[in-house]
Design an enzyme around this catalytic site. Structure first.
Site, PDB file in Angstrom:
ATOM      1  N   GLU A 169      -3.473   1.544   2.160  1.00  0.00           N
ATOM      2  CA  GLU A 169      -3.022   2.866   1.708  1.00  0.00           C
ATOM      3  C   GLU A 169      -2.162   3.536   2.784  1.00  0.00           C
ATOM      4  OE1 GLU A 169      -3.334   3.421  -1.319  1.00  0.00           O
ATOM      5  OE2 GLU A 169      -4.935   2.033  -1.834  1.00  0.00           O
ATOM      6  N   HIS A 178       3.929  -2.605  -2.649  1.00  0.00           N
ATOM      7  CA  HIS A 178       3.046  -3.784  -2.597  1.00  0.00           C
ATOM      8  C   HIS A 178       3.829  -5.015  -2.172  1.00  0.00           C
ATOM      9  CE1 HIS A 178       0.157  -1.529  -5.376  1.00  0.00           C
ATOM     10  NE2 HIS A 178      -0.411  -1.656  -4.197  1.00  0.00           N
ATOM     11  N   CYS A 184      -0.884 -10.765   3.678  1.00  0.00           N
ATOM     12  CA  CYS A 184      -0.433  -9.380   3.882  1.00  0.00           C
ATOM     13  C   CYS A 184      -1.428  -8.376   3.322  1.00  0.00           C
ATOM     14  CB  CYS A 184       0.928  -9.174   3.224  1.00  0.00           C
ATOM     15  SG  CYS A 184       1.632  -7.587   3.656  1.00  0.00           S
TER      16      CYS A 184
HETATM   17 ZN   LIG Z   1      -1.579  -0.334  -3.260  1.00  0.00          ZN
HETATM   18 ZN   LIG Z   2       3.830  -7.967   3.652  1.00  0.00          ZN
END
Ligand SMILES: [Zn+2]
Ligand SMILES: [Zn+2]
Length: 339
Positions: A169, A178, A184
């Site tokens: 966040e 995203h 990641c």
């Molecule tokens: Zn998210």
């Molecule tokens: Zn990434």
């Protein structure tokens, strides 16, 4: 009776002239004062706050997670009662509507926080989904994280889950979208099992973006710019103008920040304000090619008497400064063809 139109351009010059007449240092983009330089190096401030009965240790853990990975300052501030989210509670679902919650928290956010992360022990949802672990606004730079589904008998598991959410966040509040990549933290994890499998850190690409964003967000005037954008999105241009004037008065700006103020006003339909800001920008910084292009575009869009010719002059000036700018050259040719 039509409302008298105040010129933002005139107001900006009034403020600018007043600074000069008072003998204060007039900010110059090419000669930033020592204080500005020092300010510019101060990392952006993230404030973490609990809403309701979240342990203080969770808030401190959130700050530690951010400090370990990002170029930020982080402060845990006083918790707020759950009542601040009262009107976001969906009684039928027994959950907090995270979008409504973010709006309520935005109105009540810490005045000096560039980014705010709020922690709640309430279960939260987003329309169309059974629940979410967290939700962030990329433009308002505010996030809400729910700890209600993170509990585990193993404190390390709990800490790991919370860290991943704070990083995820937090990444959004830096403006990152995203990135569905196994390695990641910006990937989407819709279940606890998936979250447990997620990394705690961003991939190299996202880390690079976060580092660059941290520098951008540390610019003097960024906080006012973000607030003004939020006010404009909420149809409060008067308060946004006040913020802009205060920023110029304080000398807390640079040509790129002024330019982004202009873009924000233009995007929200405040075209005259945008033109005033761009005019102020190119008068102060005559070599700001983007400023000339934005002023040209805004004048062309307004299309009042004389605007067309002025727009052409600003596109020409931009091309003198940046002859390689082919899209501007093509646009200028098109304007000339159309008369
Ligand atoms: Zn998210
Ligand atoms: Zn990434």
């Amino acid at each position: 009776m039509p409302r008298p139109r105040l010129s933002i351009h005139g107001l900006l010059w009034t403020v600018f002239t007043a600074i000069a007449l008072c003998g204060l240092s007039v900010p110059s983009p090419s000669r930033a004062s020592d204080e500005e330089v020092r300010d510019a190096r101060r990392p952006p401030l993230v404030v973490v706050r609990a809403v309701g009965s979240v342990p203080g240790s969770d808030a401190r853990m959130a700050c530690r997670s951010l400090l370990a990975q990002l170029q930020v300052r982080c402060e845990v501030r006083e918790a707020r009662p759950l009542e601040v989210l009262a009107s976001a509670i969906d009684q039928e679902r027994g959950q907090v509507d995270a979008r409504k919650g973010l709006e309520l928290l935005f109105r009540d956010r810490a005045a000096d926080a560039l980014i705010e992360i709020d922690l709640t022990d309430q279960d939260i949802f987003e329309p169309g989904k059974p629940f979410v672990f967290g939700l962030a606004s990329l433009s308002d730079r505010i996030a809400i994280i729910s700890t209600s589904r993170l509990r585990s008998a193993d404190p390390d598991v709990y800490a790991s889950r919370l860290t991943k959410l704070v990083m995820h966040e937090g990444g959004h509040t830096f403006g990152l979208h995203h990135h569905d990549h196994d390695d990641c933290v910006m990937r989407r994890d819709p279940s606890v099992a998936s979250l447990d499998d997620a990394p705690t850190t961003p991939c190299d690409r996202c880390r690079g973006k976060l580092t660059r964003r941290a520098k951008t967000l540390a610019r003097p005037g960024q906080l006012a710019l973000d607030r003004a954008r939020g006010l404009l999105a909420r149809r409060d241009p008067d308060s946004a103008r006040q913020l802009l004037l205060g920023t110029v008065w304080a000398g807390e700006y640079s040509p790129p920040i002024l330019h982004e103020f202009g873009i924000a006003f233009a995007k929200s339909g405040q075209r005259d304000d945008a033109i005033g800001i761009f005019q102020f920008l190119v008068e102060e910084s005559p070599d700001h090619a983007r400023g000339h292009v934005s002023l040209g575009m805004a004048l062309q869009a307004r299309g009042e008497d004389g605007d067309h010719a002025k727009a052409i002059a600003h596109f020409e000036r931009a091309l003198e400064l940046r002859p390689e700018w082919t899209t501007v050259a093509a646009h200028l040719n098109q304007m000339r063809r159309n008369g």
